[in-house]
Design an enzyme around this catalytic site. Structure first.
Site, PDB file in Angstrom:
ATOM      1  N   ASP A 299      30.869  51.389  71.965  1.00 31.49           N
ATOM      2  CA  ASP A 299      31.748  51.832  70.891  1.00 31.49           C
ATOM      3  C   ASP A 299      32.848  50.791  70.715  1.00 31.49           C
ATOM      4  O   ASP A 299      33.385  50.249  71.695  1.00 31.49           O
ATOM      5  CB  ASP A 299      32.367  53.189  71.242  1.00 31.49           C
TER       6      ASP A 299
ATOM      7  N   ASN B 225      40.302  49.866  60.222  1.00 34.80           N
ATOM      8  CA  ASN B 225      40.157  50.365  58.841  1.00 34.80           C
ATOM      9  C   ASN B 225      41.513  50.701  58.226  1.00 34.80           C
ATOM     10  O   ASN B 225      41.761  50.430  57.044  1.00 34.80           O
ATOM     11  CB  ASN B 225      39.263  51.602  58.828  1.00 34.80           C
TER      12      ASN B 225
ATOM     13  N   HIS C 160      38.598  49.084  54.740  1.00 34.30           N
ATOM     14  CA  HIS C 160      37.206  49.322  55.136  1.00 34.30           C
ATOM     15  C   HIS C 160      36.342  48.082  54.993  1.00 34.30           C
ATOM     16  O   HIS C 160      35.329  47.949  55.684  1.00 34.30           O
ATOM     17  CB  HIS C 160      36.615  50.473  54.311  1.00 34.30           C
TER      18      HIS C 160
ATOM     19  N   ASP D 282      33.805  46.813  57.804  1.00 32.31           N
ATOM     20  CA  ASP D 282      32.396  46.441  57.604  1.00 32.31           C
ATOM     21  C   ASP D 282      32.100  45.071  58.198  1.00 32.31           C
ATOM     22  O   ASP D 282      31.030  44.843  58.768  1.00 32.31           O
ATOM     23  CB  ASP D 282      32.062  46.445  56.107  1.00 32.31           C
TER      24      ASP D 282
ATOM     25  N   GLU E   4      30.900  53.520  64.444  1.00 32.62           N
ATOM     26  CA  GLU E   4      31.094  52.290  65.213  1.00 32.62           C
ATOM     27  C   GLU E   4      30.391  52.361  66.563  1.00 32.62           C
ATOM     28  O   GLU E   4      30.691  51.595  67.475  1.00 32.62           O
ATOM     29  CB  GLU E   4      32.598  52.030  65.424  1.00 32.62           C
TER      30      GLU E   4
END
Length: 398
Positions: free
Chosen positions: A272, A280, A285, A289, A315
């Protein structure tokens, strides 16, 4: 007087009989001519009947042969739809063509590359007597069959225009190219090459069947590609290009089955990205990405070829490490975590010094089914998070 009168009567009678004789002779000759003409007419009628019967019989036999070949070809072509491998479909089409032509020919099936910049040979069968160079490897846009979406036959002995793609073929060869067309777009062709002394009759006799075969092959290849695309999209994460959760679960079950069969161990890791929400929130965002994409790219480059990485959700990532115990799995995963952290310190991202946390479980020690293994790996991931992040937990808090 009597004598003279008698002579006169006799002469009169002789002339009369002579005329009758000539008439009878003429009638006899006429009858004879009519009989001969009648015989000749009857003979001609008989010959016409025989020729007509032979012609009708020939047409019937040829139609029966074509019907039989059509049924057989259609049946063989229908089998192509049960084949999942594209090359095997092309090999099957070549075998059908070989049976149809029954001549020493070389048959190749070529398809445009994914970039449509060149034609690639998918399958071929060369005649033992032929030594033909690899042609048709230039731009598909130069292929006449593909450009016109129709069959072309070229022979140097006839006044036909050669295809630019076939200029390198030997002078003693004639060729036929049948386009492969699906959804109105030509994506390849069937290339048939043979020497001039080989009779073209069989090729021309079977043109319709060859076109039917090309239609079946085109549809089979197109459907095969479409099904694979749908499957790939259904099992692939669109953002990262990695396998998605569904594919990861199927792969995990497959590894469990294999390891049970052979008595092997393997490990699974749940990774993770630490503080991903802050990325974010602080950078947007789009930056998030980029982080996910970077992790996917690094995983493909840095992890072993036998390892499988799937985006499990958000994630979170799943890593399957075949035939790897938990100790070696820790070394592999920790090395990857260092590579990811170092990459985040470069100018690749706006967000810096990103770290990973993870939990690892081993089959069959930590579980003998997928849910048990994932639960144990997830528990250890939670321990890694709650104990300060940027670490891998394999058995106990370490």
């Amino acid at each position: 007087m009597l004598k003279q009168g008698g002579g006169f009567l006799f002469m009169q009678s002789f002339v009369h009989h002579s005329e009758n004789y000539q008439i009878l002779k003429s009638l006899h000759s006429l009858v004879q001519n009519i009989t001969e003409n009648q015989k000749e007419f009857c003979q001609k009628v008989a010959e016409i009947k025989d020729n007509h019967y032979t012609l009708v019989k020939s047409y019937y036999e040829e139609s029966q042969r074509l019907i039989k070949m059509l049924k057989e070809t259609a049946f063989l072509c229908s089998l192509m739809f049960s084949i999942e491998d594209e090359k095997s479909i092309c090999v099957s089409a070549i075998n059908i063509l070989r049976k149809l032509l029954q001549e020493p020919v070389t048959i190749r099936i070529l398809c445009a590359s994914s970039s449509r910049t060149k034609l690639e040979t998918v399958a071929e069968e060369k005649s033992a007597a032929h030594d033909i160079k690899n042609v048709c490897s230039k731009s598909p846009l130069n292929c006449i069959a593909i450009k016109t979406c129709r069959l072309i036959i070229y022979s140097p002995l006839e006044s036909t225009v050669p295809c630019p793609e076939m200029l390198d073929s030997p002078d003693q060869y004639t060729y036929a190219c049948v386009p492969l067309v699906a959804e109105g777009v030509a994506f390849g062709c069937i290339n048939i090459l043979f020497e001039h002394d080989t009779k073209m009759d069989r090729l021309k006799e079977n043109i319709d069947l060859i076109n039917i075969l090309a239609g079946y092959a085109s549809l089979a290849i197109y459907n095969n590609r479409l099904i694979k695309t749908v499957k790939r999209e259904a099992l692939t994460d669109k953002l990262t290009g990695l396998p998605n959760r569904r594919f990861g679960m199927e792969a995990l079950q497959g590894e469990i089955n294999r390891s049970k069969r052979y008595g092997h161990v393997f490990s699974v890791a749940m990774l993770d990205i630490d503080n991903f929400k802050l990325v974010n929130d602080n950078y947007g965002h789009t930056e998030g990405d980029k982080v996910l994409t970077l992790m996917a790219d690094l995983a493909r480059k840095c992890l072993r070829n036998v390892d499988l990485v799937a985006r499990f959700g958000g994630e979170e990532f799943l890593i399957i490490l075949p035939e790897t115990d938990i100790k070696r799995a820790c070394a592999v995963v920790e090395r990857f975590c260092r590579v990811f952290n170092e990459a985040s310190l470069t100018d690749v991202l706006c967000a810096k010094n990103l770290t990973l946390s993870g939990g690892i479980a081993q089959f069959p020690h930590d579980g003998e089914d997928a849910l048990s293994l994932l639960k144990k790996a997830d528990e250890r991931l939670y321990l890694a998070k709650s104990s300060g992040r940027n670490r891998i937990v394999a058995d106990k808090l370490n």
